[in-house]
Design a protein around this motif. Structure first.
Motif, PDB file in Angstrom:
ATOM      1  N   GLY A  21       0.785  -1.226   0.000  1.00  0.00           N
ATOM      2  CA  GLY A  21       0.000   0.000   0.000  1.00  0.00           C
ATOM      3  C   GLY A  21       0.810   1.265   0.000  1.00  0.00           C
ATOM      4  O   GLY A  21       0.427   2.254  -0.640  1.00  0.00           O
ATOM      5  N   LEU A  22       1.953   1.264   0.700  1.00  0.00           N
ATOM      6  CA  LEU A  22       2.717   2.514   0.797  1.00  0.00           C
ATOM      7  C   LEU A  22       4.202   2.289   1.013  1.00  0.00           C
ATOM      8  O   LEU A  22       4.867   3.109   1.661  1.00  0.00           O
ATOM      9  N   GLY A  23       4.735   1.212   0.455  1.00  0.00           N
ATOM     10  CA  GLY A  23       6.157   0.946   0.625  1.00  0.00           C
ATOM     11  C   GLY A  23       7.049   2.081   0.152  1.00  0.00           C
ATOM     12  O   GLY A  23       8.030   2.434   0.815  1.00  0.00           O
ATOM     13  N   GLY A  24       6.723   2.661  -0.975  1.00  0.00           N
ATOM     14  CA  GLY A  24       7.518   3.780  -1.486  1.00  0.00           C
ATOM     15  C   GLY A  24       7.408   5.000  -0.592  1.00  0.00           C
ATOM     16  O   GLY A  24       8.407   5.700  -0.348  1.00  0.00           O
ATOM     17  N   SER A  25       6.213   5.250  -0.080  1.00  0.00           N
ATOM     18  CA  SER A  25       6.011   6.397   0.804  1.00  0.00           C
ATOM     19  C   SER A  25       6.742   6.211   2.121  1.00  0.00           C
ATOM     20  O   SER A  25       7.311   7.165   2.672  1.00  0.00           O
ATOM     21  N   ASN A 162      12.215   1.811  -6.010  1.00  0.00           N
ATOM     22  CA  ASN A 162      13.072   0.625  -6.027  1.00  0.00           C
ATOM     23  C   ASN A 162      13.130  -0.042  -4.655  1.00  0.00           C
ATOM     24  O   ASN A 162      13.176  -1.274  -4.554  1.00  0.00           O
ATOM     25  N   LYS A 163      13.110   0.760  -3.588  1.00  0.00           N
ATOM     26  CA  LYS A 163      13.097   0.186  -2.240  1.00  0.00           C
ATOM     27  C   LYS A 163      11.802  -0.595  -2.010  1.00  0.00           C
ATOM     28  O   LYS A 163      11.814  -1.663  -1.382  1.00  0.00           O
ATOM     29  N   LYS A 164      10.684  -0.075  -2.490  1.00  0.00           N
ATOM     30  CA  LYS A 164       9.413  -0.790  -2.363  1.00  0.00           C
ATOM     31  C   LYS A 164       9.484  -2.131  -3.097  1.00  0.00           C
ATOM     32  O   LYS A 164       9.098  -3.182  -2.542  1.00  0.00           O
ATOM     33  N   ILE A 165       9.959  -2.100  -4.322  1.00  0.00           N
ATOM     34  CA  ILE A 165      10.046  -3.326  -5.118  1.00  0.00           C
ATOM     35  C   ILE A 165      11.005  -4.319  -4.455  1.00  0.00           C
ATOM     36  O   ILE A 165      10.703  -5.516  -4.348  1.00  0.00           O
TER      37      ILE A 165
END
Length: 211
Positions: A21-25, A162-165
């Motif tokens: 839901g919000l890994g990038g955030s 990229n951190k989310k992925i």
């Protein structure tokens, strides 16, 4: 949307919901100096596929949140059985109230009130009860959302995405799910970015915003 000097609490019904839901955030918020806490209410031992140990999601969520930058002591894991949250509503509310007292967050992220998964619905309903005096944003999980209002956006850098992925790659026990692919995650972030004339973004429903 600028979020600075906040104590942020992410409510994840199951391990990996917060990253989807919000890994990038999360990566962005930490990059900007905010404090992020992540509370997952089930490690889904009863639904782990064959070939993995029942507690594999404990290992995976620890590695995933480490990649995003969440401190190990800020990861809180509960052990509710998957798909039983509605029968344990009061216990979950009590746990949420304890988190409120112990952390005193001023920004909450939780599933949408329109999320059709039974566990997600319970966390959303009890979340608004526990944190009704806090700012609340609801994160997007398209496979569970019949409706979703894209009313707030967080701009993401390439590094944030990229951190989310990379964090979601740690969930090898969930890799069979079609929405786990890096291609899908990037395309959704690109779609949300296009909506606000940016490259990448994540979107949220504003349930309550206190200025």
């Amino acid at each position: 949307m600028d979020i600075v000097n906040k104590k942020i609490l992410v409510l994840a019904p199951h391990t990996d919901d917060g990253e989807f839901g919000l890994g990038g955030s999360i990566a962005k918020f930490l990059e900007d100096g905010n404090e992020v806490y992540y509370a997952a209410f089930s490690v889904c031992k009863d639904s782990v596929i064959d070939g993995f140990p029942p507690d594999i999601l404990v290992t995976e969520v620890k590695e995933a949140t480490k990649i995003l930058g969440i401190k190990p002591q800020n990861l809180i894991l509960f052990d509710y059985e998957v798909r039983t949250f509605s029968f344990q509503r009061q216990r979950i509310l009590d746990d949420l109230l304890k988190l409120k007292a112990e952390i005193d967050p001023n920004l909450i992220f939780m599933p949408s009130m329109n999320d059709i998964h039974q566990d997600h619905t319970t966390i959303a309903k009890e979340g608004i009860r526990a944190f009704k005096y806090s700012s609340i944003l609801c994160y997007e999980l398209p496979w569970n959302n019949l409706n979703f209002t894209t009313s707030a956006f967080v701009l993401l850098s390439e590094n944030n995405l990229n951190k989310k992925i990379d964090a979601l790659k740690e969930y090898k026990s969930q890799a069979h799910r079609p929405y786990s692919s890096g291609e899908y995650i990037r395309s959704l972030a690109r779609t949300r970015g296009v909506q606000i004339n940016s490259t990448y973004a994540e979107t949220f429903e504003v349930l309550r915003w206190i200025l």
